[in-house]
Design a protein around this motif. Structure first.
Motif, PDB file in Angstrom:
ATOM      1  N   SER A  32       0.881  -1.372  -0.041  1.00 22.06           N
ATOM      2  CA  SER A  32      -0.125  -0.181   0.037  1.00 22.06           C
ATOM      3  C   SER A  32       0.727   1.247  -0.060  1.00 22.06           C
ATOM      4  O   SER A  32       0.440   2.381  -0.371  1.00 22.06           O
ATOM      5  CB  SER A  32      -0.945   0.281   1.298  1.00 22.06           C
ATOM      6  N   THR A  33       2.227   1.151   0.287  1.00 26.11           N
ATOM      7  CA  THR A  33       3.374   2.069   0.395  1.00 26.11           C
ATOM      8  C   THR A  33       4.261   2.034  -0.832  1.00 26.11           C
ATOM      9  O   THR A  33       4.855   0.978  -1.197  1.00 26.11           O
ATOM     10  CB  THR A  33       3.840   2.227   1.643  1.00 26.11           C
ATOM     11  N   SER A  48      -5.183  -2.062  -0.880  1.00 28.08           N
ATOM     12  CA  SER A  48      -6.254  -1.162  -0.565  1.00 28.08           C
ATOM     13  C   SER A  48      -5.574  -0.214   0.609  1.00 28.08           C
ATOM     14  O   SER A  48      -4.277  -0.363   1.166  1.00 28.08           O
ATOM     15  CB  SER A  48      -7.538  -1.772   0.146  1.00 28.08           C
ATOM     16  N   SER A  49      -6.009   0.878   0.590  1.00 21.24           N
ATOM     17  CA  SER A  49      -5.711   1.940   1.500  1.00 21.24           C
ATOM     18  C   SER A  49      -4.246   2.556   1.139  1.00 21.24           C
ATOM     19  O   SER A  49      -3.276   2.854   1.597  1.00 21.24           O
ATOM     20  CB  SER A  49      -5.554   1.677   2.967  1.00 21.24           C
ATOM     21  N   GLY A  50      -4.051   2.836  -0.062  1.00 19.09           N
ATOM     22  CA  GLY A  50      -2.516   3.130  -0.933  1.00 19.09           C
ATOM     23  C   GLY A  50      -2.418   4.544  -0.484  1.00 19.09           C
ATOM     24  O   GLY A  50      -3.267   5.327  -0.141  1.00 19.09           O
ATOM     25  N   THR A  51      -0.984   4.687  -0.070  1.00 22.70           N
ATOM     26  CA  THR A  51      -0.743   6.136   0.373  1.00 22.70           C
ATOM     27  C   THR A  51       0.289   6.548  -0.811  1.00 22.70           C
ATOM     28  O   THR A  51       0.992   5.977  -1.632  1.00 22.70           O
ATOM     29  CB  THR A  51       0.091   5.951   1.459  1.00 22.70           C
ATOM     30  N   ALA A  55      -1.989   5.987  -3.810  1.00 24.32           N
ATOM     31  CA  ALA A  55      -3.214   6.415  -3.289  1.00 24.32           C
ATOM     32  C   ALA A  55      -4.511   6.384  -4.498  1.00 24.32           C
ATOM     33  O   ALA A  55      -3.794   6.663  -5.419  1.00 24.32           O
ATOM     34  CB  ALA A  55      -3.200   8.020  -2.865  1.00 24.32           C
ATOM     35  N   THR A  58      -5.776   1.304  -5.898  1.00 25.94           N
ATOM     36  CA  THR A  58      -6.111  -0.105  -5.394  1.00 25.94           C
ATOM     37  C   THR A  58      -6.151  -1.132  -6.583  1.00 25.94           C
ATOM     38  O   THR A  58      -7.115  -1.024  -7.418  1.00 25.94           O
ATOM     39  CB  THR A  58      -7.302  -0.098  -4.336  1.00 25.94           C
TER      40      THR A  58
END
Length: 134
Positions: A32-33, A48-51, A55, A58
């Motif tokens: 996600s990072t 999910s909840s990519g930063t 972001a 997904t």
């Protein structure tokens, strides 16, 4: 491309970048990072909840290029080798690991040889990354 199309090289270059990312048929893993120092050609599946750069991406395949991140939408039935999980990921409305079947238990008549054969087959499929380990 169209005859007389302006900037054909841009279209071709973007297509070649996409091919470079997908051709190996593998990703480093699911994240996600964005990694801090990826090498060109490396790819990940965006969790999910990519930063940061991940972001809103997904499920996409994120490939690092000399020009930055490129995101590729997966298509139904796509399969990629996940180096981190040592298994194949399959895309069907989301990325899944192909999971191992449940080994037989119980019953009134137990065939020990058949169960040993099934267990050996499942083990070989897991060792070769065809199905994921439980």
């Amino acid at each position: 491309m169209l005859a007389g199309q302006a900037q054909k090289e841009t279209t071709i270059n973007e297509a070649l970048v996409t091919i470079d990312i997908l051709l190996p048929g593998s990703v480093e893993g699911v994240s996600s990072t964005p990694p801090l120092a990826p090498s060109p050609g490396s790819a990940w599946i965006v969790a999910s909840s990519g930063t940061g750069a991940f972001a809103g991406q997904t499920g996409h395949i994120a490939g690092w290029t000399e020009g930055g991140w490129r995101f590729i939408r997966p298509s139904e039935g796509m399969r990629l080798w996940d180096r981190d999980a040592h298994a194949i990921r399959h895309y069907s409305d989301g990325w899944v690991l192909v999971s191992a079947p449940t080994l037989p238990v119980g019953g009134t008549t137990i065939d020990v040889e058949a169960r040993a054969c099934i267990a050996a087959l499942v083990s070989a499929l897991e060792e070769n990354g065809i199905i994921s380990q439980p």
